[in-house]
Motif scaffolding. Structure first.
Motif: not given
Length: 237
Positions: A67-71
């Protein structure tokens, strides 16, 4: 940004261009704010705070689309699925499958190497609440499309981690392979399988998020089955 993605000559060039992207103001503000304030446990670390490129071999036969990188994972370490609980689960499974040389991924310089596999995300910046918008996904899509184009000669199967990644794959068929996506779109589900004639197969897998792994919705055995199937489809021993 579209033009810069299109002219990336190789993965190293693409990765450098991805890391210097400022196309989505909301995501830029968020990733940089997280990098400034930091989580207490990582207060003494310097965060990456930039878009996170893909990771893995240039001749990958298996792609893993997240999905996307984690913060406080990829946005901190600069490597996708590195330094967070989701990565702990994913790389342990890849190691069991013989696709990673070690079961952990804690830092960009920890010696981790993948075999026949490349990991990339639909959105390259950490989003607030882990929820990028459809517009942000579409803005970021040229990076994904070029990455797939560069590994197209060897890519045989893509594992989509979650429904967002599953939906992000269909435009790749048109933009990279010149093939019309199926209509209606096949529904996402864990273990879902779609195959075209001249494009990589697509496998669905629940995302390796804590919400799924801590509740037992996604178990190690379920992950092992998906990667065993991916290896079979890709012709990886």
């Amino acid at each position: 940004m579209v033009a810069r993605a299109a002219r990336a000559a190789d993965l190293a060039d693409l990765d450098g261009a991805v890391s210097d992207c400022f196309a989505c103001p909301r995501l830029v503000d968020w990733r940089e704010e997280v990098a400034r304030t930091r989580r207490a446990a990582f207060r003494d670390q310097e965060y990456w705070g930039r878009p996170v490129p893909g990771f893995g071999t240039p001749d990958a036969r298996i792609g893993i689309l997240g999905l996307a990188p984690a913060a406080h994972g990829g946005n901190r370490t600069g490597r996708i699925f590195t330094g967070d609980r989701s990565g702990d689960v994913l790389f342990a499974a890849l190691h069991r499958a013989g696709l990673a040389n070690q079961p952990t991924s804690v830092a960009a310089d920890d010696g981790l190497a993948l075999r026949d596999t490349r990991i990339f995300a639909a959105v390259r910046c950490a989003p607030p609440d882990n929820k990028p918008t459809p517009a942000e996904r579409d803005t970021c899509a040229p990076w994904l499309h070029r990455e797939v184009a560069l590994i197209r000669p060897t890519l045989r199967v893509v594992v989509a981690l979650g429904a967002f990644a599953w939906a992000a794959w269909w435009p790749v068929l048109r933009e990279v392979y010149g093939t019309r996506p199926p209509s209606p779109r096949p529904a996402f589900g864990h273990g879902a399988h779609w195959s075209g004639t001249t494009v990589p197969a697509l496998l669905g897998c629940y995302h390796v998020s804590q919400q799924n792994t801590f509740t037992g919705r996604l178990t190690p055995g379920m992950l092992d089955a998906v990667f065993a199937r991916a290896k079979q489809l890709a012709g990886v021993d």
